[in-house]
Design an enzyme around this catalytic site. Structure first.
Site, PDB file in Angstrom:
ATOM      1  N   ASP A  28      68.498  15.943  58.909  1.00  0.00           N
ATOM      2  CA  ASP A  28      67.178  16.538  59.139  1.00  0.00           C
ATOM      3  C   ASP A  28      66.789  16.339  60.601  1.00  0.00           C
ATOM      4  OD1 ASP A  28      64.617  17.296  57.035  1.00  0.00           O
ATOM      5  OD2 ASP A  28      64.135  16.804  59.126  1.00  0.00           O
ATOM      6  N   ASN A  85      61.102  19.596  47.523  1.00  0.00           N
ATOM      7  CA  ASN A  85      59.726  20.070  47.649  1.00  0.00           C
ATOM      8  C   ASN A  85      59.672  21.531  47.227  1.00  0.00           C
ATOM      9  OD1 ASN A  85      58.909  17.571  48.735  1.00  0.00           O
ATOM     10  ND2 ASN A  85      59.505  18.209  50.802  1.00  0.00           N
ATOM     11  N   VAL A  94      60.318  25.159  54.517  1.00  0.00           N
ATOM     12  CA  VAL A  94      61.423  26.099  54.771  1.00  0.00           C
ATOM     13  C   VAL A  94      61.786  26.761  53.442  1.00  0.00           C
ATOM     14  CG1 VAL A  94      63.798  26.367  55.564  1.00  0.00           C
ATOM     15  CG2 VAL A  94      62.291  24.754  56.735  1.00  0.00           C
ATOM     16  N   HIS A  98      66.534  23.268  49.319  1.00  0.00           N
ATOM     17  CA  HIS A  98      67.248  22.143  49.934  1.00  0.00           C
ATOM     18  C   HIS A  98      66.858  20.858  49.239  1.00  0.00           C
ATOM     19  CE1 HIS A  98      63.554  23.074  52.127  1.00  0.00           C
ATOM     20  NE2 HIS A  98      63.406  21.762  52.309  1.00  0.00           N
ATOM     21  N   HIS A 100      66.392  16.913  49.910  1.00  0.00           N
ATOM     22  CA  HIS A 100      66.302  15.860  50.916  1.00  0.00           C
ATOM     23  C   HIS A 100      66.974  14.618  50.349  1.00  0.00           C
ATOM     24  CE1 HIS A 100      62.944  17.572  53.456  1.00  0.00           C
ATOM     25  NE2 HIS A 100      62.694  18.227  52.337  1.00  0.00           N
TER      26      HIS A 100
END
Ligand code: AMP
Length: 112
Positions: A28, A85, A94, A98, A100
């Site tokens: 990240d 998220n 975004v 994805h 994290h």
């Protein structure tokens, strides 16, 4: 093309940690922990809420990729957190699915 599709295509630079046919893992750019990387499908799905039962194999592959890359990053012994998220209340910024993976420090609960 989304930002993360451009990273997968090497059009935008990123610190790539691992990669498979269907996914890529990279650090990240604004790390929230000593180790913070993202696991991203190469095919753009905007967010987990847009997935279908037919995506279940890919979702499993993404989780397995998160685990193998976390081990590679030395996080297995002390642990780590995997976060997705979704949408504005979930903190998504975004719109390309994805995971994290955060580690290298003790996490708090509940999240902010
Ligand atoms: P989210 O807020 O869950 O949508 O997460 C998006 C994440 O993408 C954030 O943690 C950003 O720091 C990260 N990010 C944005 N641009 C880049 C980039 N060019 N390379 C790596 N990570 C990025």
């Amino acid at each position: 093309m989304t930002l993360f599709e451009k990273i997968a295509a090497r059009e935008i630079p990123a610190q790539i940690l691992s990669e498979g046919d269907e996914w890529i893992a990279f650090r990240d750019i604004t790390p929230q922990a000593p180790i913070h990387f993202l696991v991203v499908p190469k095919r753009c799905i905007p967010r987990i809420n847009e997935t279908m039962p037919s995506d279940s194999q890919l979702l499993g592959t993404l989780l397995s990729a998160a685990v193998s890359t976390a081990r590679q990053e030395g996080l297995a012994e002390n642990g780590y957190r995997i976060v997705i998220n979704n949408g504005s209340d979930g903190g998504e910024t975004v719109p390309h699915l994805h995971l994290h993976v955060l580690g290298g420090r003790e996490m708090q609960w509940p999240p902010g």
